[in-house]
Design a protein around this motif. Structure first.
Motif, short mmCIF file in Angstrom:
data_model
loop_
_atom_site.label_atom_id
_atom_site.label_comp_id
_atom_site.label_asym_id
_atom_site.label_seq_id
_atom_site.Cartn_x
_atom_site.Cartn_y
_atom_site.Cartn_z
N GLU A 1 84.73 27.74 101.11
CA GLU A 1 84.30 27.00 99.93
C GLU A 1 84.17 27.92 98.74
O GLU A 1 83.59 29.00 98.84
CB GLU A 1 82.93 26.34 100.16
CG GLU A 1 82.99 25.10 101.00
CD GLU A 1 81.79 24.17 100.76
OE1 GLU A 1 81.02 24.39 99.79
OE2 GLU A 1 81.63 23.22 101.56
N ALA A 2 84.66 27.45 97.61
CA ALA A 2 84.38 28.12 96.34
C ALA A 2 83.18 27.43 95.72
O ALA A 2 83.03 26.21 95.84
CB ALA A 2 85.59 28.04 95.42
N TRP A 3 82.31 28.19 95.11
CA TRP A 3 81.14 27.62 94.41
C TRP A 3 81.17 28.11 92.97
O TRP A 3 81.41 29.30 92.72
CB TRP A 3 79.82 28.11 95.03
CG TRP A 3 79.51 27.56 96.39
CD1 TRP A 3 80.29 26.76 97.18
CD2 TRP A 3 78.30 27.81 97.14
NE1 TRP A 3 79.65 26.49 98.36
CE2 TRP A 3 78.42 27.11 98.36
CE3 TRP A 3 77.13 28.53 96.88
CZ2 TRP A 3 77.42 27.13 99.34
CZ3 TRP A 3 76.13 28.56 97.84
CH2 TRP A 3 76.28 27.85 99.07
N ASP A 4 80.88 27.19 92.06
CA ASP A 4 80.66 27.59 90.67
C ASP A 4 79.16 27.61 90.44
O ASP A 4 78.52 26.56 90.38
CB ASP A 4 81.32 26.58 89.71
CG ASP A 4 82.78 26.91 89.48
OD1 ASP A 4 83.21 28.03 89.85
OD2 ASP A 4 83.49 26.04 88.94
N ILE A 5 78.62 28.81 90.33
CA ILE A 5 77.19 28.94 90.07
C ILE A 5 77.03 28.93 88.56
O ILE A 5 77.48 29.85 87.87
CB ILE A 5 76.63 30.25 90.66
CG1 ILE A 5 76.98 30.34 92.16
CG2 ILE A 5 75.12 30.32 90.46
CD1 ILE A 5 76.63 31.68 92.78
N ARG A 6 76.45 27.86 88.05
CA ARG A 6 76.35 27.69 86.61
C ARG A 6 74.90 27.79 86.18
O ARG A 6 74.07 26.98 86.58
CB ARG A 6 76.94 26.34 86.20
CG ARG A 6 76.91 26.10 84.69
CD ARG A 6 77.75 24.91 84.30
NE ARG A 6 79.12 25.08 84.79
CZ ARG A 6 79.96 24.07 85.01
NH1 ARG A 6 79.58 22.83 84.80
NH2 ARG A 6 81.18 24.30 85.46
N ASN A 7 74.63 28.81 85.39
CA ASN A 7 73.28 29.01 84.87
C ASN A 7 73.21 28.35 83.51
O ASN A 7 74.00 28.65 82.64
CB ASN A 7 73.00 30.52 84.77
CG ASN A 7 71.53 30.83 84.56
OD1 ASN A 7 70.72 29.93 84.35
ND2 ASN A 7 71.20 32.11 84.60
N PHE A 8 72.30 27.43 83.35
CA PHE A 8 72.26 26.69 82.09
C PHE A 8 71.79 27.59 80.96
O PHE A 8 71.40 28.73 81.16
CB PHE A 8 71.43 25.42 82.24
CG PHE A 8 69.95 25.55 81.97
CD1 PHE A 8 69.32 24.69 81.07
CD2 PHE A 8 69.18 26.50 82.65
CE1 PHE A 8 67.96 24.81 80.84
CE2 PHE A 8 67.82 26.59 82.41
CZ PHE A 8 67.21 25.74 81.50
#
Ligand code: C2O
Ligand code: CU
Ligand code: CU
Length: 475
Positions: free
Chosen positions: A374-381
């Motif tokens: 799995e690829a994950w996009d860790i998005r910090n707001f």
């Protein structure tokens, strides 16, 4: 520690030890008997493939459990907070060291008490070796503890008697707990006498919340050094840098070449000043009155310049080793057939969240299937603050950084925005406000049945405050 035949016992207990000279402080430490000696926070050194049995004895008056940070073990051996045992109880670990050579570590993981227990002293190195690693030691004539030196960086705050103070306010629980003094291997203002040769430093950020921007300085100039490894072991080749960020939980393995140095040279390992990006309040109208440390800097703030370790060249002896061109055969990043899963970091009413949830011991909001990539996009707001995100039980690869602040962007060595310290196998990755960091993990494992691990922020106040989710790998 060689392949343990019996099961050595590691006891977590209270001790007295002067962190500041002449001022004994009450600390916590892991104690292990080894060959008739009692070791505190022992560095465990094992061969890849070894089978280990270790008994943990909780000698504290509160729950605890040991987590082996970075190791690929099953959930029974991971030290998930669900397995925390009360004071006086024991927990038996039995696992095979499946990891490649690298600098891993161990620390407590009881829910809501991790920050406090680590702060008071519980943490140790777990060094794995394999053939590639031994070859490197040969080529550079490295000896652990002499020319291959583990350094754990931990900032602490002291009271007048030299005791540790950990009583985070609401504000500190939100930002993280920062100390005014950085200890290196429990030592304030340390120095190190060197000879003119190549040294290896395995740097672990064992701080609760502080990020370091690491550089070596000689007089007013920054000296190049080589990143040779990250969380999950050696890189394919050395990468020359002048600086690198290291967030809580991360490790960086570097070579510093002092072979051209002269007697009397002084090189200092420093943390350069940087923008700590504590922007969590900007644009938010959250009501809270005690926002003391924000807006003006005191000596506890993140991002200040700090001298960490002085290295003094004392001797010039013949030395003819050079930094090798290649280090390791590193596999390519696994490829995922799916579109990336979004992992969103934000906050609500002064609580940091992952995918809008706070930790619930019994919930498993992230379920992945065993043997999938799995690829994950860790998005910090944005606005937010930096969060080092850690996954238990697996090592991942960082594929890209997007929306990075300039201080991170300037360190890029790939056209996908990665810094040298993002290369290779990782278990913890720093995400700045506004950034999206794409990682990819192969969730294959050799264990029977469902495994429950976790994903969390390694700012320990954030973790204890619930910035953590269970991650189920469903069989
Ligand atoms: Cu080093 Cu769950 O952490
Ligand atoms: Cu971990
Ligand atoms: Cu965080």
């Amino acid at each position: 520690m060689a392949d343990a035949a019996g099961a050595p016992t590691i006891v977590a207990k209270g001790i007295e030890h002067p962190l500041l000279p002449g001022k004994p402080a009450r600390l916590l430490a892991y104690e292990m008997e080894f060959q008739g000696r009692s070791l505190l926070n022992p560095l465990l050194r094992v061969r890849s493939g070894a089978s280990l049995r270790i008994k943990f004895w909780n000698g504290l008056n509160e729950t605890s459990i040991i987590h082996w940070h970075g190791l690929k073990v099953d959930s029974n051996n991971d030290g998930h907070p669900h397995y925390a045992v009360p004071g006086g109880a024991t927990y038996d670990y039995r696992f095979t060291v499946a990891n490649r050579a690298g600098t891993y570590w161990y620390h407590p993981h009881p829910h809501r008490l991790t920050g406090k227990q680590v702060y008071h002293g519980l943490a140790g190195f777990f060094i794995v070796e394999d053939d590639e690693e031994l070859a490197l030691q040969q080529v550079l004539d490295l000896r652990l503890g002499e020319t291959d030196i583990p350094l754990v960086l931990q900032d602490r705050r002291f009271d007048e008697a030299g005791g540790l103070v950990y009583a985070p306010t609401a504000d500190e629980r939100f930002h993280g707990h920062y100390g005014s003094e950085v200890l290196v291997n429990w030592t304030p203002r340390p120095y190190f006498d060197a000879t003119a040769r190549i040294y290896r430093f395995r740097v672990l950020n064992g701080s609760n919340a502080r990020i370091y921007r690491l550089a070596f300085r000689h007089e007013e100039r920054l000296v190049d050094y080589h990143v040779i490894g990250t969380d999950g072991g050696l890189l394919d080749r050395p990468h020359a840098v002048t600086e690198a960020f290291l967030a809580p939980g991360e490790r960086m393995d570097v070579l510093l070449d002092l072979s051209g140095g002269a007697r009397g040279d002084a090189i200092t390992l420093v943390s350069l000043p940087f923008d700590a990006m504590h922007m969590e309040m900007a644009g938010s109208h959250a009501a809270h009155g005690q926002h003391g440390a924000h807006g003006h800097h005191d000596d506890r703030s993140d991002g200040l310049e700090i001298e960490l370790l002085r290295i003094r060249v004392q001797q010039k002896t013949p030395y003819d080793r050079t930094i090798p061109e290649t280090l390791s055969r590193i596999e390519p990043a696994p490829e995922s057939p799916f579109s990336p899963r979004l992992i969103l970091l934000d906050q609500s009413r002064m609580a940091w969240r992952i995918n809008r949830a706070s930790y619930d011991m019994t919930a498993t909001p992230i379920v992945v299937r065993r043997d999938t990539v799995e690829a994950w996009d860790i998005r910090n707001f944005q606005p937010s603050m930096p969060h080092p995100i850690h996954i238990h039980g697996f090592q991942f690869r960082v594929l890209s950084r997007a929306g990075s602040p300039e201080q991170q962007r300037l360190l890029a060595v790939t056209d996908t925005g990665l810094a040298a310290t993002d290369l290779g196998w990782k278990d913890t990755v720093l995400t700045w406000p506004g950034e999206t960091v794409r990682i990819v993990t192969d969730f294959s494992h050799p264990f029977l049945g469902d495994q429950v691990y976790m994903v969390h922020c390694h700012n320990l106040e954030h973790e204890d405050g619930g910035m953590m989710l269970n991650l189920k790998v469903a069989a």
